[in-house]
Motif scaffolding. Structure first.
Motif, short mmCIF file in Angstrom:
data_model
loop_
_atom_site.label_atom_id
_atom_site.label_comp_id
_atom_site.label_asym_id
_atom_site.label_seq_id
_atom_site.Cartn_x
_atom_site.Cartn_y
_atom_site.Cartn_z
N TYR A 1 69.27 2.18 -6.46
CA TYR A 1 69.80 2.91 -5.30
C TYR A 1 71.24 3.37 -5.48
O TYR A 1 71.73 4.19 -4.69
CB TYR A 1 69.70 2.02 -4.06
CG TYR A 1 68.38 2.11 -3.33
CD1 TYR A 1 67.18 1.97 -4.02
CD2 TYR A 1 68.33 2.32 -1.97
CE1 TYR A 1 65.96 2.04 -3.35
CE2 TYR A 1 67.11 2.39 -1.28
CZ TYR A 1 65.93 2.25 -1.99
OH TYR A 1 64.73 2.33 -1.33
N LEU B 1 73.82 4.21 -2.69
CA LEU B 1 73.11 4.06 -1.42
C LEU B 1 73.23 2.64 -0.86
O LEU B 1 73.06 2.44 0.35
CB LEU B 1 71.63 4.42 -1.58
CG LEU B 1 71.31 5.88 -1.87
CD1 LEU B 1 69.79 6.09 -1.90
CD2 LEU B 1 71.95 6.81 -0.85
N ASN C 1 76.21 12.59 -2.50
CA ASN C 1 76.12 11.59 -1.42
C ASN C 1 77.50 11.27 -0.87
O ASN C 1 77.87 10.12 -0.64
CB ASN C 1 75.44 10.29 -1.93
CG ASN C 1 73.93 10.38 -1.84
OD1 ASN C 1 73.39 11.01 -0.96
ND2 ASN C 1 73.25 9.73 -2.77
N CYS D 1 70.88 8.00 8.34
CA CYS D 1 70.40 6.85 7.59
C CYS D 1 69.04 6.37 8.09
O CYS D 1 68.19 5.96 7.29
CB CYS D 1 71.42 5.72 7.65
SG CYS D 1 72.94 6.03 6.72
N MET E 1 66.67 8.94 6.45
CA MET E 1 66.61 9.03 5.00
C MET E 1 66.11 7.76 4.31
O MET E 1 65.26 7.83 3.41
CB MET E 1 68.00 9.40 4.46
CG MET E 1 68.08 9.58 2.95
SD MET E 1 68.46 8.01 2.07
CE MET E 1 70.14 7.71 2.62
N PHE E 2 66.60 6.58 4.71
CA PHE E 2 66.24 5.37 3.99
C PHE E 2 64.73 5.07 4.00
O PHE E 2 64.18 4.68 2.96
CB PHE E 2 67.05 4.18 4.51
CG PHE E 2 68.40 4.05 3.85
CD1 PHE E 2 68.52 3.59 2.55
CD2 PHE E 2 69.55 4.41 4.53
CE1 PHE E 2 69.76 3.48 1.93
CE2 PHE E 2 70.80 4.31 3.93
CZ PHE E 2 70.91 3.85 2.62
N ILE F 1 63.14 7.31 1.31
CA ILE F 1 63.41 6.84 -0.06
C ILE F 1 62.60 5.58 -0.35
O ILE F 1 62.09 5.39 -1.46
CB ILE F 1 64.91 6.58 -0.25
CG1 ILE F 1 65.70 7.89 -0.17
CG2 ILE F 1 65.18 5.90 -1.59
CD1 ILE F 1 65.35 8.90 -1.24
N PRO G 1 66.48 7.25 -6.98
CA PRO G 1 66.54 7.29 -5.51
C PRO G 1 67.85 7.88 -4.99
O PRO G 1 67.85 8.63 -4.01
CB PRO G 1 66.39 5.81 -5.12
CG PRO G 1 65.55 5.23 -6.22
CD PRO G 1 66.06 5.91 -7.46
N SER H 1 68.05 11.39 -2.81
CA SER H 1 68.66 11.34 -1.48
C SER H 1 69.77 12.39 -1.35
O SER H 1 70.00 12.92 -0.25
CB SER H 1 69.22 9.94 -1.20
OG SER H 1 70.35 9.66 -2.02
N GLU H 2 70.47 12.70 -2.44
CA GLU H 2 71.49 13.75 -2.39
C GLU H 2 70.91 15.05 -1.86
O GLU H 2 71.54 15.75 -1.08
CB GLU H 2 72.07 14.00 -3.78
CG GLU H 2 72.96 12.90 -4.33
CD GLU H 2 73.51 13.29 -5.70
OE1 GLU H 2 74.31 14.25 -5.76
OE2 GLU H 2 73.13 12.65 -6.69
N LEU I 1 68.31 15.40 0.03
CA LEU I 1 67.77 15.30 1.39
C LEU I 1 68.81 15.61 2.46
O LEU I 1 68.48 15.96 3.58
CB LEU I 1 67.21 13.89 1.62
CG LEU I 1 65.92 13.55 0.89
CD1 LEU I 1 65.52 12.10 1.17
CD2 LEU I 1 64.78 14.49 1.28
#
Length: 268
Positions: free
Chosen positions: A58, A61, A175, A188, A191-192, A195, A215, A219-220, A222
């Motif tokens: 992660y 993250l 991020n 969050c 998104m979390f 992921i 991951p 996420s970047e 998203l």
């Protein structure tokens, strides 16, 4: 941390930190490296409600999750030990790059003056690549393919923005962002889980240690999907690195990935 604004600075090793008290040095991956102690000025990411044990995949993250669950500042943000928001007038009469890192006064002024909830780094422009083709040339594109499936299954209203981003030649990456507490927690919360579903379908341990960090990379991409779908307004700031960036090495890696099929095997 200050009540008004708190920005975590994710780091896995000792490094000079900005002097402004809004910046909170955070040691990421502490649960995986309990023997490493960066000192009392660093907040370890294995305290409170945390996912420090997932740091190998992660990446930053785990700091973002910690801020979501354990910080109640009015504005919350995340930067990196070698990547910060910069002042709009960079390096003016000063050779110390740390003097060009944005101050609390400047960031809060941008938030208050523009009546916005979100500050972002300036977009990265790929010019000869789309977001999708660049990722396909440098990493494993099945991660994007599977994420689109997850969005279709769980929140299809985000698929149009995802598809548009994939065809775009620019994106907000790294991020890095500063948001109001409400927007930060909203993002969050969205998104979390996505992921988490992605890592269930594509186990990070199926890659080498560099590839396993996907991951954080997915996420970047998203972030823009979430912002654009919800039509949230934002203000951009420059990105400043305390160390000179080797653009020749970085550019060579980019071109080798596109034209020679050489995927990234390390960070630049």
């Amino acid at each position: 941390m200050t009540e008004k604004i708190c920005i975590a600075v994710a780091s896995h090793k000792p490094y000079r930190m900005p002097a402004d008290p809004m910046y909170m040095p955070m040691q990421v991956g502490k649960a995986l490296h309990p023997d490493i102690d960066l000192g009392p000025s660093f907040t370890p990411d294995d305290t409170g409600d945390n996912i420090s044990c997932l740091n190998a995949s992660y990446s930053e993250l785990t700091a973002l999750y910690w801020m979501w669950k354990n910080c109640d500042a009015e504005y919350k943000g995340l930067v990196h030990y070698r990547r910060h928001f910069g002042r709009h007038k960079l390096f003016e009469h000063n050779e110390d790059r740390f003097a060009s890192i944005a101050s609390q006064k400047e960031l809060l002024s941008a938030l208050d003056d523009n009546n916005v909830d979100i500050l972002l780094p300036r977009k990265r422009h790929y010019v000869i690549e789309t977001v999708y083709s660049h990722y396909s040339h440098t990493f494993d594109n099945k991660q994007f393919i599977e994420m689109r499936k997850i969005l279709s299954e769980t929140c299809p209203e985000y698929v149009p923005s995802f598809d548009k981003l994939m065809k775009s030649r620019s994106a907000h990456v790294f991020n890095m962002f500063i948001m109001s507490r409400e927007k930060f927690d909203e993002y969050c919360s969205w998104m979390f889980p996505l992921i988490g579903m992605l890592t269930d379908r594509i186990p990070p341990e199926s890659y080498d240690s560099f590839g396993a960090r996907y991951p954080g990379r997915v996420s970047e991409r998203l972030l823009d999907v979430w912002i654009n779908t919800n039509k949230y307004f934002y203000v951009e700031f420059p990105v400043i690195s305390p160390e000179p960036v080797n653009w020749i090495k970085k550019g060579s890696g980019f071109l080798l990935a596109k034209f020679a099929g050489k995927k990234y095997g390390k960070s630049f």
